[in-house]
Design a protein around this motif. Structure first.
Motif, mmCIF file in Angstrom:
data_model
loop_
_atom_site.group_PDB
_atom_site.id
_atom_site.type_symbol
_atom_site.label_atom_id
_atom_site.label_comp_id
_atom_site.label_asym_id
_atom_site.label_seq_id
_atom_site.Cartn_x
_atom_site.Cartn_y
_atom_site.Cartn_z
ATOM 1 N N THR A 73 1.032 -1.240 -0.096
ATOM 2 C CA THR A 73 -0.138 -0.044 0.122
ATOM 3 C C THR A 73 0.946 1.350 -0.075
ATOM 4 O O THR A 73 0.502 2.271 -0.347
ATOM 5 N N LEU B 253 4.491 -0.697 -10.659
ATOM 6 C CA LEU B 253 3.921 0.393 -9.901
ATOM 7 C C LEU B 253 2.543 1.247 -10.729
ATOM 8 O O LEU B 253 1.824 1.363 -10.041
ATOM 9 N N ARG B 254 2.689 1.017 -11.938
ATOM 10 C CA ARG B 254 1.505 1.747 -12.823
ATOM 11 C C ARG B 254 0.398 0.745 -12.474
ATOM 12 O O ARG B 254 -0.728 1.606 -12.219
ATOM 13 N N ASP B 255 0.574 -0.618 -12.328
ATOM 14 C CA ASP B 255 -0.604 -1.219 -12.012
ATOM 15 C C ASP B 255 -1.025 -1.312 -10.716
ATOM 16 O O ASP B 255 -2.355 -1.469 -10.509
ATOM 17 N N ARG C 39 -0.692 1.135 -8.174
ATOM 18 C CA ARG C 39 -1.008 2.387 -7.739
ATOM 19 C C ARG C 39 -1.113 2.368 -6.195
ATOM 20 O O ARG C 39 -2.628 2.588 -5.507
ATOM 21 N N ASP D 210 -0.881 3.822 -2.340
ATOM 22 C CA ASP D 210 -1.460 5.032 -1.648
ATOM 23 C C ASP D 210 -0.412 6.129 -1.409
ATOM 24 O O ASP D 210 -0.910 7.259 -1.219
ATOM 25 N N ALA E 195 5.634 9.381 -11.926
ATOM 26 C CA ALA E 195 4.430 9.708 -11.161
ATOM 27 C C ALA E 195 3.396 10.479 -11.849
ATOM 28 O O ALA E 195 2.381 10.192 -11.582
ATOM 29 N N ALA F 15 2.039 8.054 -14.498
ATOM 30 C CA ALA F 15 0.846 6.877 -14.048
ATOM 31 C C ALA F 15 0.192 7.461 -12.799
ATOM 32 O O ALA F 15 -0.574 6.596 -12.153
ATOM 33 N N GLY F 16 0.106 8.703 -12.375
ATOM 34 C CA GLY F 16 -0.691 9.170 -11.300
ATOM 35 C C GLY F 16 -0.254 8.502 -9.898
ATOM 36 O O GLY F 16 -1.119 8.509 -9.112
ATOM 37 N N LEU F 17 0.898 8.648 -9.646
ATOM 38 C CA LEU F 17 1.375 7.896 -8.373
ATOM 39 C C LEU F 17 1.827 9.147 -7.353
ATOM 40 O O LEU F 17 1.969 10.351 -7.659
ATOM 41 N N PRO F 18 1.249 9.011 -6.146
ATOM 42 C CA PRO F 18 1.360 9.872 -4.924
ATOM 43 C C PRO F 18 2.856 9.847 -4.848
ATOM 44 O O PRO F 18 3.137 9.470 -3.476
ATOM 45 N N PRO G 236 0.575 14.455 -2.417
ATOM 46 C CA PRO G 236 1.181 13.919 -3.840
ATOM 47 C C PRO G 236 2.010 15.054 -4.508
ATOM 48 O O PRO G 236 1.169 16.244 -4.527
#
Length: 287
Positions: A64, A87-89, A91, A93, A139, A142-145, A201
């Motif tokens: 997580t 990591l892309r898959d 996601r 927190d 980030a 892939a929209g990673l925080p 983020p």
């Protein structure tokens, strides 16, 4: 809810964070290069992953929260090429990347904050800038925080000036105007825990205490605490230093830490080297 931290490069700082998280019911997965160290991690309650040599995708999928602590090399971040797809898959927190205040370069003793331009003075600092950018690019895509933590010189149990002072090998290297920021490892751990509790983020944080100081002052205070003679002074130009040690003296700056206080509500356990060293000495005697 089960919370799982995947610690990429589970070293000194990450171990301090794990000591905070494990009693709260977290699962911590930590990578190490050594089977011997893997057993030591297991004894601390961490589930070890020997890497290179294992597939990290299942661990990324389980996590997580992800903390990347490994220093980059000439090829960049050692983990990123191997886990980017996972990591892309997955996601997670929260994602944290441990960088260094070396990305700011030399400011001749002047102050820097998180908005200061990145002008590293060393190849090591440049590699950190490139690694930060690689994590930020992933980030954004892939929209990673992602949260970046730029850390000053780290000290703590087992990492302090006392051993050299006791052994008589400490030298006060004198370079006019030289000043460093530093931080106790337990304060790093509490900042990371505060960020996990209050994600933002894209945030970048400087991690240091309130009292940037010349390195010779720290050694002198350590000797005073031990009741030992002042270590001899040696001019920087005449000092026998490793290339790594000499490179640290290529940069002099004072680092601001307002953001960890204002955004994360952090109250430093050790706001200056005097309180930090006193605590280390107490722990040594108590132990």
């Amino acid at each position: 809810m089960t919370r799982t931290l995947l610690s990429l490069g589970h070293g000194y700082t990450a171990r301090a964070l794990a000591r905070r998280l494990l009693p709260q019911g977290w699962t911590v997965l930590g990578t190490t290069r050594s089977p011997d160290k893997a057993e030591a991690l297991r004894a601390e309650g961490v589930m070890p992953l020997v890497w290179p040599g294992s597939d990290l995708a299942p661990a990324v999928a389980q996590a997580t929260h992800v903390l990347a602590s490994a220093a980059p090399g000439a090829e960049g971040d050692p983990f990123l090429p191997h886990i980017a797809e996972a990591l892309r898959d997955a996601r997670p927190d929260w994602v944290g990347y441990l960088s260094t205040t070396g990305v700011y370069g030399d400011h001749q003793g002047g102050w820097v904050d998180e908005t200061t331009a990145l002008t590293p003075a060393t190849r090591r600092g440049q590699m950190r800038v490139e690694a930060e950018a690689a994590w930020q690019a992933l980030a954004a895509e892939a929209g990673l925080p992602l949260h970046i933590f730029r850390i000053a010189g780290i000290y703590g149990p087992g990492r302090g000036p006392f051993a050299k002072v006791r052994a008589g090998t400490a030298r006060r290297i004198i370079k006019e105007g030289q000043v460093f920021s530093r931080i106790h490892v337990e304060d790093i751990a509490q900042v990371l825990a505060a960020s996990i509790a209050r994600p933002n983020p894209g945030a970048i944080y400087n991690l240091c205490d309130d009292d940037p100081a010349p390195p010779q002052d720290v050694l002198a205070h350590a000797a005073e605490l031990l009741g030992l003679p002042l270590p001899p002074a040696v001019a920087f130009d005449e000092a026998e230093l490793t290339p790594m040690a000499r490179s640290f003296y290529a940069e002099s700056k004072r680092v601001r830490n307002d953001r960890i206080k204002n955004e994360l509500g952090v109250d430093l356990l050790f706001p200056d080297y005097r309180t930090g060293l006193a605590a280390l000495l107490r722990e040594a005697f108590d132990g």
